[in-house]
Design a protein around this motif. Structure first.
Motif, PDB file in Angstrom:
ATOM      1  N   TYR A 288       0.823  -1.208   0.000  1.00  0.00           N
ATOM      2  CA  TYR A 288       0.000   0.000   0.000  1.00  0.00           C
ATOM      3  C   TYR A 288       0.859   1.260   0.000  1.00  0.00           C
ATOM      4  CZ  TYR A 288      -3.841  -3.123   1.431  1.00  0.00           C
ATOM      5  OH  TYR A 288      -4.785  -4.106   1.483  1.00  0.00           O
ATOM      6  N   PRO A 289       0.408   2.304  -0.683  1.00  0.00           N
ATOM      7  CA  PRO A 289       1.151   3.571  -0.682  1.00  0.00           C
ATOM      8  C   PRO A 289       1.139   4.269   0.681  1.00  0.00           C
ATOM      9  CG  PRO A 289      -0.448   3.505  -2.469  1.00  0.00           C
ATOM     10  CD  PRO A 289      -0.722   2.327  -1.619  1.00  0.00           C
ATOM     11  N   THR A 290       0.141   3.986   1.522  1.00  0.00           N
ATOM     12  CA  THR A 290       0.130   4.615   2.851  1.00  0.00           C
ATOM     13  C   THR A 290       0.011   3.527   3.913  1.00  0.00           C
ATOM     14  OG1 THR A 290      -2.274   4.780   3.101  1.00  0.00           O
ATOM     15  CG2 THR A 290      -1.181   6.586   1.930  1.00  0.00           C
TER      16      THR A 290
ATOM     17  N   ASP B 151      -1.700  12.596 -18.454  1.00  0.00           N
ATOM     18  CA  ASP B 151      -0.414  13.126 -17.980  1.00  0.00           C
ATOM     19  C   ASP B 151      -0.508  14.002 -16.728  1.00  0.00           C
ATOM     20  OD1 ASP B 151       0.674  11.966 -20.283  1.00  0.00           O
ATOM     21  OD2 ASP B 151       0.075  13.711 -21.464  1.00  0.00           O
ATOM     22  N   THR B 152      -1.096  13.459 -15.682  1.00  0.00           N
ATOM     23  CA  THR B 152      -1.171  14.238 -14.447  1.00  0.00           C
ATOM     24  C   THR B 152       0.117  14.078 -13.639  1.00  0.00           C
ATOM     25  OG1 THR B 152      -2.093  12.360 -13.258  1.00  0.00           O
ATOM     26  CG2 THR B 152      -3.661  13.917 -14.230  1.00  0.00           C
ATOM     27  N   GLY B 153       0.955  13.117 -14.044  1.00  0.00           N
ATOM     28  CA  GLY B 153       2.154  12.835 -13.282  1.00  0.00           C
ATOM     29  C   GLY B 153       1.863  11.975 -12.065  1.00  0.00           C
ATOM     30  N   LYS B 154       0.581  11.707 -11.802  1.00  0.00           N
ATOM     31  CA  LYS B 154       0.207  10.851 -10.667  1.00  0.00           C
ATOM     32  C   LYS B 154      -0.043   9.435 -11.153  1.00  0.00           C
ATOM     33  CE  LYS B 154      -2.359  14.416  -8.101  1.00  0.00           C
ATOM     34  NZ  LYS B 154      -3.736  14.793  -7.777  1.00  0.00           N
ATOM     35  N   PRO B 155       0.130   8.450 -10.264  1.00  0.00           N
ATOM     36  CA  PRO B 155      -0.221   7.100 -10.680  1.00  0.00           C
ATOM     37  C   PRO B 155      -1.729   6.971 -10.906  1.00  0.00           C
ATOM     38  CG  PRO B 155       0.354   7.150  -8.338  1.00  0.00           C
ATOM     39  CD  PRO B 155       0.655   8.512  -8.897  1.00  0.00           C
ATOM     40  N   VAL B 156      -2.109   6.026 -11.760  1.00  0.00           N
ATOM     41  CA  VAL B 156      -3.520   5.726 -11.988  1.00  0.00           C
ATOM     42  C   VAL B 156      -3.813   4.395 -11.290  1.00  0.00           C
ATOM     43  CG1 VAL B 156      -5.243   5.144 -13.751  1.00  0.00           C
ATOM     44  CG2 VAL B 156      -3.523   6.903 -14.220  1.00  0.00           C
ATOM     45  N   TYR B 157      -4.892   4.346 -10.537  1.00  0.00           N
ATOM     46  CA  TYR B 157      -5.247   3.103  -9.857  1.00  0.00           C
ATOM     47  C   TYR B 157      -6.480   2.465 -10.475  1.00  0.00           C
ATOM     48  CZ  TYR B 157      -2.024   4.486  -6.144  1.00  0.00           C
ATOM     49  OH  TYR B 157      -0.917   4.838  -5.445  1.00  0.00           O
ATOM     50  N   LEU B 158      -6.515   1.132 -10.377  1.00  0.00           N
ATOM     51  CA  LEU B 158      -7.732   0.390 -10.729  1.00  0.00           C
ATOM     52  C   LEU B 158      -8.243  -0.272  -9.457  1.00  0.00           C
ATOM     53  CD1 LEU B 158      -9.770  -0.971 -12.704  1.00  0.00           C
ATOM     54  CD2 LEU B 158      -8.073  -2.775 -13.050  1.00  0.00           C
TER      55      LEU B 158
ATOM     56  N   SER C  37      -2.357   1.863 -15.887  1.00  0.00           N
ATOM     57  CA  SER C  37      -2.297   1.725 -14.429  1.00  0.00           C
ATOM     58  C   SER C  37      -1.379   0.574 -14.070  1.00  0.00           C
ATOM     59  CB  SER C  37      -3.700   1.469 -13.878  1.00  0.00           C
ATOM     60  OG  SER C  37      -3.624   1.046 -12.547  1.00  0.00           O
ATOM     61  N   HIS C  38      -0.669   0.714 -12.972  1.00  0.00           N
ATOM     62  CA  HIS C  38       0.260  -0.338 -12.569  1.00  0.00           C
ATOM     63  C   HIS C  38      -0.064  -0.913 -11.206  1.00  0.00           C
ATOM     64  CE1 HIS C  38       2.603   0.578 -16.095  1.00  0.00           C
ATOM     65  NE2 HIS C  38       2.425   1.860 -15.807  1.00  0.00           N
ATOM     66  N   GLU C  39      -1.206  -0.523 -10.685  1.00  0.00           N
ATOM     67  CA  GLU C  39      -1.576  -1.030  -9.373  1.00  0.00           C
ATOM     68  C   GLU C  39      -3.085  -1.202  -9.265  1.00  0.00           C
ATOM     69  OE1 GLU C  39       0.704   0.787  -6.406  1.00  0.00           O
ATOM     70  OE2 GLU C  39       0.186  -0.790  -4.977  1.00  0.00           O
TER      71      GLU C  39
ATOM     72  N   THR D 279     -16.971   5.333  -3.946  1.00  0.00           N
ATOM     73  CA  THR D 279     -16.081   6.196  -3.157  1.00  0.00           C
ATOM     74  C   THR D 279     -15.940   5.701  -1.714  1.00  0.00           C
ATOM     75  OG1 THR D 279     -17.871   7.752  -2.668  1.00  0.00           O
ATOM     76  CG2 THR D 279     -16.520   8.234  -4.591  1.00  0.00           C
ATOM     77  N   ALA D 280     -16.975   5.028  -1.202  1.00  0.00           N
ATOM     78  CA  ALA D 280     -16.852   4.410   0.129  1.00  0.00           C
ATOM     79  C   ALA D 280     -15.806   3.300   0.056  1.00  0.00           C
ATOM     80  CB  ALA D 280     -18.198   3.849   0.580  1.00  0.00           C
ATOM     81  N   LEU D 281     -15.803   2.596  -1.070  1.00  0.00           N
ATOM     82  CA  LEU D 281     -14.812   1.541  -1.299  1.00  0.00           C
ATOM     83  C   LEU D 281     -13.393   2.112  -1.219  1.00  0.00           C
ATOM     84  CD1 LEU D 281     -15.044  -1.135  -4.094  1.00  0.00           C
ATOM     85  CD2 LEU D 281     -12.958   0.171  -3.809  1.00  0.00           C
ATOM     86  N   LEU D 282     -13.214   3.268  -1.836  1.00  0.00           N
ATOM     87  CA  LEU D 282     -11.881   3.877  -1.825  1.00  0.00           C
ATOM     88  C   LEU D 282     -11.490   4.288  -0.405  1.00  0.00           C
ATOM     89  CD1 LEU D 282     -12.143   6.135  -5.017  1.00  0.00           C
ATOM     90  CD2 LEU D 282     -11.225   3.813  -4.831  1.00  0.00           C
ATOM     91  N   GLU D 283     -12.448   4.859   0.331  1.00  0.00           N
ATOM     92  CA  GLU D 283     -12.171   5.229   1.721  1.00  0.00           C
ATOM     93  C   GLU D 283     -11.738   3.988   2.512  1.00  0.00           C
ATOM     94  OE1 GLU D 283     -12.979   8.506   3.595  1.00  0.00           O
ATOM     95  OE2 GLU D 283     -12.327   8.975   1.567  1.00  0.00           O
ATOM     96  N   SER D 284     -12.417   2.899   2.250  1.00  0.00           N
ATOM     97  CA  SER D 284     -12.140   1.667   2.985  1.00  0.00           C
ATOM     98  C   SER D 284     -10.738   1.128   2.672  1.00  0.00           C
ATOM     99  CB  SER D 284     -13.213   0.631   2.646  1.00  0.00           C
ATOM    100  OG  SER D 284     -13.113  -0.478   3.484  1.00  0.00           O
ATOM    101  N   VAL D 285     -10.331   1.241   1.410  1.00  0.00           N
ATOM    102  CA  VAL D 285      -8.965   0.815   1.068  1.00  0.00           C
ATOM    103  C   VAL D 285      -7.952   1.723   1.772  1.00  0.00           C
ATOM    104  CG1 VAL D 285      -7.269   0.526  -0.794  1.00  0.00           C
ATOM    105  CG2 VAL D 285      -9.644  -0.163  -1.165  1.00  0.00           C
ATOM    106  N   GLU D 286      -8.327   2.992   1.933  1.00  0.00           N
ATOM    107  CA  GLU D 286      -7.416   3.924   2.606  1.00  0.00           C
ATOM    108  C   GLU D 286      -7.401   3.743   4.120  1.00  0.00           C
ATOM    109  OE1 GLU D 286      -8.297   7.919   1.337  1.00  0.00           O
ATOM    110  OE2 GLU D 286      -7.843   7.490  -0.759  1.00  0.00           O
ATOM    111  N   GLY D 287      -8.211   2.814   4.620  1.00  0.00           N
ATOM    112  CA  GLY D 287      -8.185   2.507   6.049  1.00  0.00           C
ATOM    113  C   GLY D 287      -9.229   3.232   6.874  1.00  0.00           C
ATOM    114  N   LYS D 288     -10.166   3.901   6.176  1.00  0.00           N
ATOM    115  CA  LYS D 288     -11.169   4.675   6.908  1.00  0.00           C
ATOM    116  C   LYS D 288     -12.498   3.942   6.973  1.00  0.00           C
ATOM    117  CE  LYS D 288      -8.997   8.611   4.803  1.00  0.00           C
ATOM    118  NZ  LYS D 288      -9.178   9.339   3.563  1.00  0.00           N
ATOM    119  N   LYS D 289     -13.424   4.507   7.761  1.00  0.00           N
ATOM    120  CA  LYS D 289     -14.775   3.956   7.730  1.00  0.00           C
ATOM    121  C   LYS D 289     -15.375   4.241   6.366  1.00  0.00           C
ATOM    122  CE  LYS D 289     -16.928   7.811  10.287  1.00  0.00           C
ATOM    123  NZ  LYS D 289     -15.868   8.590  10.937  1.00  0.00           N
TER     124      LYS D 289
END
Ligand SMILES: Cc1cc2nc3c(=O)[nH]c(=O)nc-3n(C[C@H](O)[C@H](O)[C@H](O)COP(=O)(O)O)c2cc1C
Ligand code: SF4
Ligand code: FES
Lengths: 168, 423
Positions: free
Chosen positions: A31-33, B70-77, B115-117, B174-184
């Motif tokens: 994970y990135p974080t 070309d945002t210079g940021k990684p792209v996620y799937l 995307s690479h991740e 977007t709740a899914l993304l929050e959950s991957v980030e470790g949040k409720k």
């Protein structure tokens, strides 16, 4: 299943066993974080101890390097994390639409009579806990029961009897 | 009526293992894909008409096209394997019976969107399924289909399985993304849309398991071969789940556009116990109910559903027979959505609670006509006034039951003490 705001302390320090320790280190690289490790870490705790204590949450907060409140936030939000010890056999009965249409109430009623506990309770001998849960994604083989994570499909009272016999 | 595109390997013994899967063609499209430009892959998927199978039916290729360049940021799937909408049970067949079809799809999509991740978000209750999926991912790494050089090509791809822990709302992207980030799992306000600002603030594409698993066929056989199934606007095939009061409930792969009643009769064996059908839910519990009379002209595609003021949804069809008490059914549904509300919007958190209490009151025989009217009014006042559409997933079906089976609600209430006229 219970009041999800109550955290229970064991009074004992917690740490991952060596297997979970290695798994934590493997996963954290993915994970990135580090905060993304909150859910996986809570799973590791629960696999190791069967439930998630206050000490375990504090340990994980340190290990990840974040605030303990972030761990509480996740642990209390996600209903599959047990915030207190459960029965040796944790029985979940799906209560949602398709299982309801195919007779989940017979299953719950039978379990209530047989084990003597209502959904949300743990039997006095600690052998069983019962929970009604939402759709388990097996609606085509309803009604569905999950015991310690294992699925039992197309359940009826007869099948339940034989299943309970293997658990006692 | 049944077809075998996505389910082609489901009946093959051990097809979940990479060796067996490969004997039956798994990963064979990759050379072709890597010889194309990413934009050509997106074009082919657009041409195929593939629409998201997670519920909203948004065209997959079009969504990928929303990624900023070309945002210079990684792209996620992020692959959505939360599968928690009541009556939906299709994606887990892919995870368990042919996970390499999905992994191949992940490679194709990742190449197309640069995307690479990838994170695969799987619901926590899927215990054995999580293990099966992880085993397949591990196999793909060992065989060199994931990692630094995908299948020997100059393309890096990592795939991580992220397990949820019991929250229907985490199926909302977007709740899914929050959950991957470790949040409720609390949905985010949109915009910004995830394609612009998603996981870790980076451009992110979220697709359902079945959408992703449809890609190998499209890239191997071509968009036209995919379009040979289904209708003009709803192309391809779908893994339909049929549950409730039918003789043969189960998961069936069918081309889109087939007549609903014919599917219930011929594929699912008809209404059980020789009883009559009282209603049918066409696409998961959040889709408005159809009366048997209305169902006569419905075909299983996005357009026909919309014409009949309901939705294709996740393709989870539920049939219920004449013995079912509609008010009890509605209570069962409201209980679900109320339990699953993430709690951040007052209309959803409190409103679904009121709906639950009013329905319980009606069921207990303590309701009045005013209560029935209030329940109906609440549906209008909650919907579309919240961050995500979980609230609408409750009010849309409840409104349909109130409108189509109003007499059943009225039968529970005493008109005494009521000031309102029956509608
Ligand atoms: C409350 C709620 C629950 C959802 N649950 C799921 C789900 O379990 N699986 C899924 O793929 N999509 C689910 N969705 C839809 C996703 O938000 C998203 O549209 C979808 O994953 C996009 O993939 P697709 O375009 O391939 O369909 C849900 C949406 C809402 C509002
Ligand atoms: S509508 Fe409900 S589930 Fe969605 S964000 Fe608001 S409170 Fe949460
Ligand atoms: S309704 Fe019980 S598994 Fe879906």
């Amino acid at each position: 299943m219970s009041d999800r705001s109550q955290l229970i302390s064991t009074g004992e320090p917690f740490q991952f066993d060596s297997e979970r320790d290695a798994e934590f280190e493997r996963l954290v690289k993915r994970y990135p974080t580090r905060e993304s490790m909150i859910l996986p870490s809570l799973w590791l705790i629960q696999e190791q101890e069967g439930w998630v204590s206050q000490e375990a949450m504090a340990y994980v907060a340190d290990r990840i390097g974040t605030f303990a409140t972030k761990i509480y936030e996740a642990a209390t939000f996600y209903t599959m994390y047990h915030l207190h010890p459960m029965g040796e056999n944790h029985i979940c009965v799906c209560r949602t639409l398709s299982c309801w249409l195919r007779g989940k109430q017979d299953i719950v009623d039978y379990l209530k009579d047989e084990i003597g506990i209502k959904p949300g309770q743990i039997s006095e001998d600690g052998k069983f806990s019962l929970e009604e849960v939402e759709c388990l994604g097996h609606c085509g083989t309803a009604p569905v029961v999950q015991v310690n994570g294992e699925f039992h499909e197309e359940m009826d009272v007869d099948k339940l009897k034989s299943l309970l016999a293997t658990l006692k | 009526m049944e077809v075998k595109i996505l389910s082609a390997k489901f009946d093959i013994e051990d097809a979940h293992k990479i060796e067996v899967a490969k004997q039956h063609g798994a990963y064979s499209t990759l050379d072709k894909v890597f010889s194309m430009q990413p934009e050509e892959v997106i074009e082919e998927v657009k041409k195929s008409g593939l629409r998201g199978r997670g519920g909203a039916g948004f065209p997959a290729g079009v969504k990928w096209g929303f990624l900023p360049k070309d945002t210079g940021k990684p792209v996620y799937l992020a692959v959505n394997s939360d599968e928690s909408e009541p009556a939906t049970f299709k994606d887990r067949y892919i995870l368990v019976k042919d996970p390499h079809m999905m992994i191949e799809g992940i490679i194709i999509c990742s190449y197309a969107i640069r995307s690479h991740e990838t994170f695969i978000y799987i619901r926590g209750e899927y215990t054995s399924q999580v293990k099966a999926l992880q085993a397949a991912v591990d196999e793909a790494y060992e065989a060199g289909y994931l990692g630094d050089k995908v299948d020997g090509h100059d393309f890096k791809l990592d795939v991580t399985v992220h397990r949820g822990a019991g929250a229907y709302v985490c199926g909302e992207e977007t709740a899914l993304l929050e959950s991957v980030e470790g949040k409720k799992g609390q949905p985010r306000s949109k915009p910004p849309f995830p394609a612009v600002e998603g996981l870790y603030g980076c451009p992110t594409i979220i697709n359902n398991v079945q959408s992703i698993a449809s890609l190998p066929f499209i890239l191997e056989k071509g968009a036209d071969a995919y379009k040979a199934y289904g209708t003009e606007k709803s192309s391809g095939t779908h893994l339909f789940g049929i549950s409730g009061h039918v003789e043969k409930p189960g998961m069936y792969e069918l081309p889109l556009g087939v007549p609903l009643l014919e599917v219930i009769d011929k594929v699912a064996g008809g209404v059980w116990k020789g009883r009559k059908m009282k209603g049918v839910i066409p696409g998961g519990s959040s889709t408005p109910v159809l009366l048997p009379e209305e169902a006569k002209t419905v075909t299983l595609d996005y357009e026909s559903m919309a014409e009949h003021k309901t939705m294709f949804g996740s393709g989870g069809i539920v049939v219920f027979d004449e013995t079912v008490d509609i008010v009890e059914l509605v209570k069962n549904l409201i209980d679900f959505y109320h339990h699953e509300s993430c709690g951040q919007c007052t209309p959803c958190r409190e409103g679904l609670g009121w709906m639950k209490k009013i329905t319980a009151k009606i069921l207990a025989g303590d309701g009045t006509l005013d209560d029935v009217n209030l329940l109906r009014e609440l549906c209008d006042n909650i919907e579309m006034k919240t961050v995500c559409v979980l609230s609408a997933a409750c009010t849309m079906p409840v409104r349909s039951y109130l409108d189509k089976f109003r007499h059943e609600f009225e039968a529970y209430v005493t008109t005494e003490g009521s000031s309102a006229e029956a509608k």
